[in-house]
Each structure stands twice: as C-alpha cells, then as structure tokens.
Design a protein around this motif. Structure first.
Motif, PDB file in Angstrom:
ATOM      1  N   HIS A 158      11.913  24.846 -18.156  1.00 29.80           N
ATOM      2  CA  HIS A 158      11.996  23.392 -18.048  1.00 29.80           C
ATOM      3  C   HIS A 158      10.962  22.734 -18.950  1.00 29.80           C
ATOM      4  O   HIS A 158      10.019  23.381 -19.417  1.00 29.80           O
TER       5      HIS A 158
ATOM      6  N   ALA B 209      17.507  27.193 -12.566  1.00 25.87           N
ATOM      7  CA  ALA B 209      16.965  27.516 -11.245  1.00 25.87           C
ATOM      8  C   ALA B 209      15.455  27.712 -11.315  1.00 25.87           C
ATOM      9  O   ALA B 209      14.912  28.180 -12.317  1.00 25.87           O
TER      10      ALA B 209
ATOM     11  N   SER C 295      11.979  16.331  -9.370  1.00 26.77           N
ATOM     12  CA  SER C 295      12.947  15.493  -8.664  1.00 26.77           C
ATOM     13  C   SER C 295      14.068  16.366  -8.091  1.00 26.77           C
ATOM     14  O   SER C 295      14.433  17.382  -8.685  1.00 26.77           O
ATOM     15  N   PRO C 296      14.625  16.003  -6.940  1.00 30.03           N
ATOM     16  CA  PRO C 296      15.723  16.797  -6.367  1.00 30.03           C
ATOM     17  C   PRO C 296      16.903  16.915  -7.323  1.00 30.03           C
ATOM     18  O   PRO C 296      17.563  17.960  -7.364  1.00 30.03           O
ATOM     19  N   ALA C 297      17.161  15.863  -8.116  1.00 30.26           N
ATOM     20  CA  ALA C 297      18.295  15.904  -9.041  1.00 30.26           C
ATOM     21  C   ALA C 297      18.106  17.001 -10.085  1.00 30.26           C
ATOM     22  O   ALA C 297      19.036  17.770 -10.383  1.00 30.26           O
TER      23      ALA C 297
ATOM     24  N   LEU D  60      16.192  19.587  -9.807  1.00 29.02           N
ATOM     25  CA  LEU D  60      16.176  20.866  -9.101  1.00 29.02           C
ATOM     26  C   LEU D  60      17.597  21.381  -8.881  1.00 29.02           C
ATOM     27  O   LEU D  60      17.842  22.591  -8.920  1.00 29.02           O
ATOM     28  N   GLN D  61      18.532  20.461  -8.701  1.00 31.55           N
ATOM     29  CA  GLN D  61      19.921  20.847  -8.442  1.00 31.55           C
ATOM     30  C   GLN D  61      20.704  21.100  -9.718  1.00 31.55           C
ATOM     31  O   GLN D  61      21.571  21.983  -9.761  1.00 31.55           O
ATOM     32  N   THR D  62      20.423  20.350 -10.776  1.00 25.18           N
ATOM     33  CA  THR D  62      21.247  20.424 -11.985  1.00 25.18           C
ATOM     34  C   THR D  62      20.624  21.245 -13.111  1.00 25.18           C
ATOM     35  O   THR D  62      21.339  21.708 -13.995  1.00 25.18           O
TER      36      THR D  62
ATOM     37  N   GLY E 218      13.624  12.603 -13.505  1.00 23.39           N
ATOM     38  CA  GLY E 218      14.243  13.891 -13.798  1.00 23.39           C
ATOM     39  C   GLY E 218      14.095  14.341 -15.237  1.00 23.39           C
ATOM     40  O   GLY E 218      14.890  15.149 -15.720  1.00 23.39           O
TER      41      GLY E 218
ATOM     42  N   PRO F 285       8.348  22.862  -5.464  1.00 22.29           N
ATOM     43  CA  PRO F 285       9.141  24.093  -5.446  1.00 22.29           C
ATOM     44  C   PRO F 285       8.360  25.343  -5.064  1.00 22.29           C
ATOM     45  O   PRO F 285       8.959  26.340  -4.666  1.00 22.29           O
TER      46      PRO F 285
END
Length: 309
Positions: free
Chosen positions: A191, A181, A172-174, A176-178, A234, A257
């Motif tokens: 992860h 990396a 999820s983009p969320a 990926l951002q939080t 997420g 990704p």
C-alpha cells in the motif's frame, strides 16, 4: 459599494487562511463556524477580487497554486501582526491573556474540544491559540508557552512531557476492503504509506516491529492533519497518533489492522516554557489544567484493549 479597491473582503481572507492551513473546505468551515458552501463562496469571492486562482481543485483534494502559496505566507504574517497588536492592547486591560503556540493537529484533534472545561473554571482568562507548523520563539517571548511534538530536545527552553504518543498504522475501512489484503506486517508495503513532514512516527513504529520501510511506496505530506484526511479518504495508510485520533477509531472511520502499538518519548507531546522566564498565575493555571487533562486522556487510552511494545 466597497470603500477600498486594494483590501480584499476580510471574511474571505479568513476563510482562505483556514482552508490553506487545513487543506480542507469542510474543516475550515468547522473552525470558522460556517457551512462548507459559505467557505467555498468566500474563496470564489477572493479569487474574483484577485483575478487569479488560489487553489487547484482535484476530485478529492485541493492544493495551493504558486500564487496561493505566496499569498498564504504574506497573509499569515499579516494576521500574526494583527494578533500581536491585539494581544498587546488586551494585556493592558484587566483580563488575563495566555498566548499558546501548538501544532494544528493537536489543536484540532485534542485541545479545542476540551477548552470549555478550562473556560468554565477560569472565565477571566482568555486563551490565544496560534496553530502553526512554525516553531514559535518561546524563549524570546513570542508566546507564553508552546505545545510541541517530538523528543523534547529543544535548546533555550524547558520541556515537560505531557503525553507519549501511542503509534500504530491506521486505514480507512473502504481501503481495507478494496485494496490489497493486510494480514501480516509485510502487507503494508503493498500500500501507499502516508508520511507527515518528518516521518519519525513511521520509523519509530517500524523499527520496533522489525519492518523495513526502505522499499515502501510513500506520499510525503506537510501536516498531520493533511495526512489524517488522506487516510480518511482512503488514499493510503497513515501512522495513527492514537491520542489524537481516538474519535475516528471509536466511530470506525479508521481501523487499526495490527495490535502492535508503540509508545516512545521520541514521539510525544511536550509542554515548552521559557528556561529563565517567570510564569504568571494565569499561565500556571492553564498549565495545571493541561497536565490534569493529559493525565486523564492517557489513563483513558491505556485502559483500552491493545498490546504495547
């Protein structure tokens, strides 16, 4: 007043079966064509009738209680008996009925949205879908055909390749951002990896790209639908079955990704028919249409950018 003190409200029972199978009030509402709040109302009504909870509500997910798990098994059997009895009666009418066993994930994410095309072409043929994780007895005549996921190696039946899945991790983009990396393949191990019941998808992809998953932190889930929902929420990284999650990628709800996309007949969708059974005209019409649709879907996906290994 209700005339029976032993039979539960049947609408509530249908809602329970859908929620328990999909592990989502929202997806159950979409399947039953009612609102999510109506689904919640039906579940509360059923729990009040039974006098005990069927689900454990968490912040962003739900789980069956032990009583709910037992009740699901029994009600699923009951619905199957009703479906069989209905099918037997309808087979005596002038309409053609095709019974199809398939995974809930394939039904929800690929087939259902396309069925209007078949129905417009063949209005006199009725389709009876049985989305289930259980392997239906095709050879014994429990269903007319099945659509299964795996390597095509099942005894007593004929298997025809429909589509080899295209696999790559999705997030999820969320997250990926939080989250940590994700720049190189080894970053995946920082992860939580979301595994479906049989994690062959992840293993096929990891073997092809040379990634060792033995030290990975994982969550084991039952069905790919649940795995997909966990990724959307997420909760971790899932292996994407690209032919099923095309819309999620297109709308940006999920992100790929890494460009490495693996195609393997070990992780493919197969048409399963009786080995010695005869296929009637109605069933053959559906098979022909299904092959046509899967070819079109494969061409559409292969025409998009991405590296295949």
């Amino acid at each position: 007043m209700r005339s029976s003190t032993t039979l539960p409200p049947l609408q509530a029972l249908r809602a329970f079966e859908a929620v328990a199978r999909l592990m989502s009030f929202r997806r159950a509402g979409e399947e039953l064509l009612i609102t999510q709040s109506a689904v919640s109302h039906h579940i509360r009504q059923l729990e009040e009738f039974l006098g005990l909870p069927l689900f454990v509500r968490k912040a962003r997910s739900i789980a069956l209680t032990p009583e709910g798990t037992d009740y699901l098994a029994r009600t699923t059997d009951a619905f199957r008996l009703i479906a069989t009895a209905t099918s037997d009666l309808r087979s005596k009418s002038n309409r053609n009925v095709i019974r199809i066993s398939l995974l809930p994930s394939f039904a929800a994410n690929w087939l259902v949205s396309r069925l209007h095309k078949f129905q417009s072409r063949h209005p006199n043929i009725d389709l009876e879908l049985d989305p289930t994780l259980r392997t239906a007895d095709v050879a014994g005549g429990e269903v007319d055909i099945a659509i299964r996921y795996g390597d095509g190696n099942w005894t007593g039946v004929n298997s025809r390749l429909l589509m080899a899945e295209q696999l790559s991790p999705v997030v999820s983009p969320a997250l990926l951002q939080t989250g940590p990396a994700i720049a190189v393949l080894q970053d995946l191990l920082r992860h939580t990896l979301l595994f479906a019941k049989k994690p062959v998808d992840w293993q096929v992809w990891a073997d092809a790209v040379g990634l060792d998953l033995s030290q990975a932190r994982t969550i084991q889930l039952t069905d790919y639908n649940i795995t997909l929902q966990a990724a959307l929420d997420g909760q971790g990284i899932a292996i994407g079955r690209m032919l099923l999650i095309h819309d999620h990628l297109r709308t940006g709800r999920l992100v790929q990704p890494f460009p490495q996309t693996i195609t393997s007949t070990r992780t493919a969708h197969w048409l399963v028919t009786p080995k010695d059974g005869k296929i009637g005209p109605a069933t053959q019409a559906f098979i022909d249409w299904l092959i046509e649709e899967t070819k079109a879907a494969s061409v559409e996906r292969n025409g998009e950018p991405g590296n295949a290994i």
